[in-house]
Design a protein around this motif. Structure first.
Motif, PDB file in Angstrom:
ATOM      1  N   ASN A 156      13.939  10.584   6.154  1.00 35.62           N
ATOM      2  CA  ASN A 156      14.909  10.364   5.082  1.00 35.62           C
ATOM      3  C   ASN A 156      14.217   9.723   3.887  1.00 35.62           C
ATOM      4  N   ASP A 157      15.000   9.187   2.947  1.00 35.35           N
ATOM      5  CA  ASP A 157      14.375   8.606   1.761  1.00 35.35           C
ATOM      6  C   ASP A 157      13.547   7.367   2.094  1.00 35.35           C
ATOM      7  N   GLY A 158      13.949   6.604   3.108  1.00 36.30           N
ATOM      8  CA  GLY A 158      13.146   5.450   3.497  1.00 36.30           C
ATOM      9  C   GLY A 158      11.753   5.848   3.943  1.00 36.30           C
ATOM     10  N   TYR A 159      11.674   6.915   4.714  1.00 33.35           N
ATOM     11  CA  TYR A 159      10.376   7.434   5.157  1.00 33.35           C
ATOM     12  C   TYR A 159       9.535   7.852   3.955  1.00 33.35           C
ATOM     13  N   ARG A 160      10.174   8.462   2.966  1.00 31.13           N
ATOM     14  CA  ARG A 160       9.441   8.907   1.770  1.00 31.13           C
ATOM     15  C   ARG A 160       8.901   7.715   0.986  1.00 31.13           C
ATOM     16  N   PHE A 161       9.683   6.643   0.873  1.00 33.58           N
ATOM     17  CA  PHE A 161       9.205   5.474   0.137  1.00 33.58           C
ATOM     18  C   PHE A 161       8.040   4.798   0.862  1.00 33.58           C
ATOM     19  N   MET A 162       8.104   4.748   2.179  1.00 33.50           N
ATOM     20  CA  MET A 162       6.978   4.179   2.921  1.00 33.50           C
ATOM     21  C   MET A 162       5.707   4.987   2.675  1.00 33.50           C
ATOM     22  N   ASN A 163       5.814   6.288   2.762  1.00 38.38           N
ATOM     23  CA  ASN A 163       4.628   7.118   2.597  1.00 38.38           C
ATOM     24  C   ASN A 163       4.141   7.161   1.155  1.00 38.38           C
ATOM     25  N   LEU A 164       5.046   6.996   0.211  1.00 39.05           N
ATOM     26  CA  LEU A 164       4.608   6.835  -1.180  1.00 39.05           C
ATOM     27  C   LEU A 164       3.760   5.578  -1.321  1.00 39.05           C
ATOM     28  N   GLY A 165       4.199   4.499  -0.693  1.00 37.45           N
ATOM     29  CA  GLY A 165       3.423   3.264  -0.733  1.00 37.45           C
ATOM     30  C   GLY A 165       2.040   3.454  -0.149  1.00 37.45           C
ATOM     31  N   TYR A 166       1.975   4.129   0.993  1.00 38.27           N
ATOM     32  CA  TYR A 166       0.677   4.408   1.605  1.00 38.27           C
ATOM     33  C   TYR A 166      -0.207   5.230   0.669  1.00 38.27           C
ATOM     34  N   ALA A 167       0.343   6.287   0.080  1.00 36.58           N
ATOM     35  CA  ALA A 167      -0.458   7.204  -0.738  1.00 36.58           C
ATOM     36  C   ALA A 167      -0.989   6.524  -1.994  1.00 36.58           C
ATOM     37  N   VAL A 168      -0.137   5.782  -2.693  1.00 35.71           N
ATOM     38  CA  VAL A 168      -0.558   5.111  -3.924  1.00 35.71           C
ATOM     39  C   VAL A 168      -1.621   4.057  -3.623  1.00 35.71           C
ATOM     40  N   GLU A 169      -1.404   3.283  -2.587  1.00 44.43           N
ATOM     41  CA  GLU A 169      -2.360   2.227  -2.244  1.00 44.43           C
ATOM     42  C   GLU A 169      -3.682   2.807  -1.758  1.00 44.43           C
ATOM     43  N   ARG A 170      -3.613   3.869  -0.976  1.00 48.49           N
ATOM     44  CA  ARG A 170      -4.841   4.453  -0.436  1.00 48.49           C
ATOM     45  C   ARG A 170      -5.709   5.042  -1.540  1.00 48.49           C
ATOM     46  N   ALA A 171      -5.085   5.681  -2.516  1.00 51.61           N
ATOM     47  CA  ALA A 171      -5.855   6.232  -3.635  1.00 51.61           C
ATOM     48  C   ALA A 171      -6.587   5.120  -4.380  1.00 51.61           C
ATOM     49  N   ASP A 172      -5.890   4.039  -4.650  1.00 53.04           N
ATOM     50  CA  ASP A 172      -6.512   2.900  -5.329  1.00 53.04           C
ATOM     51  C   ASP A 172      -7.685   2.365  -4.521  1.00 53.04           C
ATOM     52  N   ASN A 173      -7.492   2.253  -3.228  1.00 59.59           N
ATOM     53  CA  ASN A 173      -8.517   1.648  -2.385  1.00 59.59           C
ATOM     54  C   ASN A 173      -9.741   2.541  -2.229  1.00 59.59           C
ATOM     55  N   THR A 174      -9.535   3.848  -2.101  1.00 61.64           N
ATOM     56  CA  THR A 174     -10.679   4.756  -2.007  1.00 61.64           C
ATOM     57  C   THR A 174     -11.514   4.695  -3.281  1.00 61.64           C
ATOM     58  N   ALA A 175     -10.847   4.680  -4.424  1.00 57.70           N
ATOM     59  CA  ALA A 175     -11.567   4.597  -5.694  1.00 57.70           C
ATOM     60  C   ALA A 175     -12.367   3.303  -5.785  1.00 57.70           C
ATOM     61  N   ARG A 176     -11.789   2.206  -5.347  1.00 53.99           N
ATOM     62  CA  ARG A 176     -12.489   0.919  -5.425  1.00 53.99           C
ATOM     63  C   ARG A 176     -13.676   0.868  -4.462  1.00 53.99           C
ATOM     64  N   LEU A 177     -13.493   1.396  -3.260  1.00 53.45           N
ATOM     65  CA  LEU A 177     -14.598   1.409  -2.299  1.00 53.45           C
ATOM     66  C   LEU A 177     -15.768   2.242  -2.812  1.00 53.45           C
ATOM     67  N   LEU A 178     -15.470   3.398  -3.374  1.00 51.24           N
ATOM     68  CA  LEU A 178     -16.526   4.247  -3.916  1.00 51.24           C
ATOM     69  C   LEU A 178     -17.204   3.577  -5.105  1.00 51.24           C
ATOM     70  N   ASP A 179     -16.431   2.916  -5.927  1.00 51.58           N
ATOM     71  CA  ASP A 179     -16.990   2.247  -7.097  1.00 51.58           C
ATOM     72  C   ASP A 179     -17.901   1.091  -6.694  1.00 51.58           C
ATOM     73  N   VAL A 180     -17.531   0.385  -5.631  1.00 49.50           N
ATOM     74  CA  VAL A 180     -18.385  -0.700  -5.133  1.00 49.50           C
ATOM     75  C   VAL A 180     -19.767  -0.162  -4.820  1.00 49.50           C
ATOM     76  N   LYS A 181     -19.820   0.951  -4.119  1.00 47.23           N
ATOM     77  CA  LYS A 181     -21.115   1.511  -3.731  1.00 47.23           C
ATOM     78  C   LYS A 181     -21.891   2.014  -4.941  1.00 47.23           C
ATOM     79  N   TYR A 182     -21.253   2.830  -5.749  1.00 47.03           N
ATOM     80  CA  TYR A 182     -22.030   3.550  -6.753  1.00 47.03           C
ATOM     81  C   TYR A 182     -22.383   2.696  -7.959  1.00 47.03           C
ATOM     82  N   TYR A 183     -21.457   1.843  -8.368  1.00 44.67           N
ATOM     83  CA  TYR A 183     -21.672   1.137  -9.631  1.00 44.67           C
ATOM     84  C   TYR A 183     -22.161  -0.292  -9.446  1.00 44.67           C
TER      85      TYR A 183
END
Length: 317
Positions: A156-183
């Motif tokens: 339902n919509d609650g499930y969608r909001f949880m997974n939106l939270g996961y997706a937005v946070e995960r994108a931010d975190n992957t970018a930061r982890l990669l940036d730590v290594k490369y830059y």
């Protein structure tokens, strides 16, 4: 669904994902610190990681000199650090408690048990706790909670909001982890392609639980371009920026159908997805990987704000 309920579910998921990422950063720092100091006295693993989380100044103000044991404690146990594993699990549990009736008993039990286990860890002698034990516990806990969500929550919509939270946070975190290594992590361009460089890339992939998946996708040869492509543009890897963007779009589209109207958040998500879907890794490096990742972090934060403005504030949606 009331916007405050949606907000609690969204942020519960973001805090859970953030706790996992902090544990991955802790593991990354620990593994890199094991490498002999052959870089002419260069040693900035922990400062790089704290900088990526935006907490370097807070750490310095509290602890002074950057000592590994203090960095480990700050990243895992310190409740004054809002990004520590302990802070994130505590915040996730509080958000879950507020909307307990929107969660299945299995999801609530998984979150609550993790919180109780965390309290037990804080009572143990710190000298008896090793970083691998702490990071393994965090990753297992995150997987257990995510598994409970996926196998028991109504779509339902609650499930969608949880997974939106996961997706937005995960994108931010992957970018930061990669940036730590490369830059930030590599001391000089002279080390590119060296044993130190390859070790750090391997450590990054292991910290993201992506080493075997990368080998399957690219045959095991390590190169900055291929790893960047894997973590940014490969839709088959669930932590890539493109994969996270696809997931965010999917859940926003479901919410649009549930509520019978489109939203500015959908438009922002589609714009970000379109940019990532059309990007080539050569274009990313032409722009500058650090500059590209910084821009992606900013645009992803903008998407999170659009979601908040559209769904997480005000009255019932």
């Amino acid at each position: 669904m009331l916007s405050r309920t949606a907000a609690n579910l969204f942020w519960m998921a973001r805090y859970l994902e953030r706790s996992e990422t902090t544990a991955r950063l802790l593991d990354l720092g620990f593994r890199n610190a094991l490498l002999p100091n052959a870089g002419g006295g260069f040693r900035n693993e922990w400062s790089a990681i704290l900088q990526s989380k935006g907490t370097l100044q807070q750490f310095t103000d509290k602890y002074g000199d950057l000592v590994q044991r203090n960095a480990e404690s700050f990243l895992f146990f310190d409740l004054e650090n809002p990004s520590s594993v302990a802070s994130c699990i505590t915040a996730a549990r509080e958000n879950a408690r507020i909307v307990r009736t929107a969660l299945t008993s299995q999801v609530w039990d998984a979150i609550n048990v993790s919180y109780q286990e965390l309290k037990a860890l804080t009572r143990r002698e710190r000298s008896s706790l090793e970083v691998p034990e702490l990071t393994d516990w965090t990753l297992r806990t995150a997987a257990l909670i995510r598994g409970a969500i996926e196998t028991t929550q109504l779509r339902n919509d609650g499930y969608r909001f949880m997974n939106l939270g996961y997706a937005v946070e995960r994108a931010d975190n992957t970018a930061r982890l990669l940036d730590v290594k490369y830059y930030v992590l590599l001391p000089s361009v002279a080390y590119v392609g060296s044993g130190l460089d390859n070790y750090q890339w391997t450590t990054l992939l292991r910290a993201l639980s992506a080493h075997r998946a990368y080998n399957w996708a690219y045959g095991g040869e390590l190169s900055a371009a291929q790893i960047a492509h894997f973590l940014i543009l490969n839709p088959k890897f669930p932590r890539s920026l493109l994969s996270c963007s696809i997931e965010a779009n999917e859940h926003l589209d479901h919410l649009g159908r549930i509520y019978g109207r489109s939203s500015p958040a959908q438009e922002a998500a589609r714009k970000l997805l379109g940019e990532l879907a059309e990007a080539r890794i050569e274009d990313v490096f032409d722009e500058g990987l650090h500059e590209f990742l910084t821009r992606m972090i900013s645009e992803n934060a903008g998407l999170g704000q659009c979601i908040s403005d559209q769904y997480l504030t005000g009255e019932a949606r």
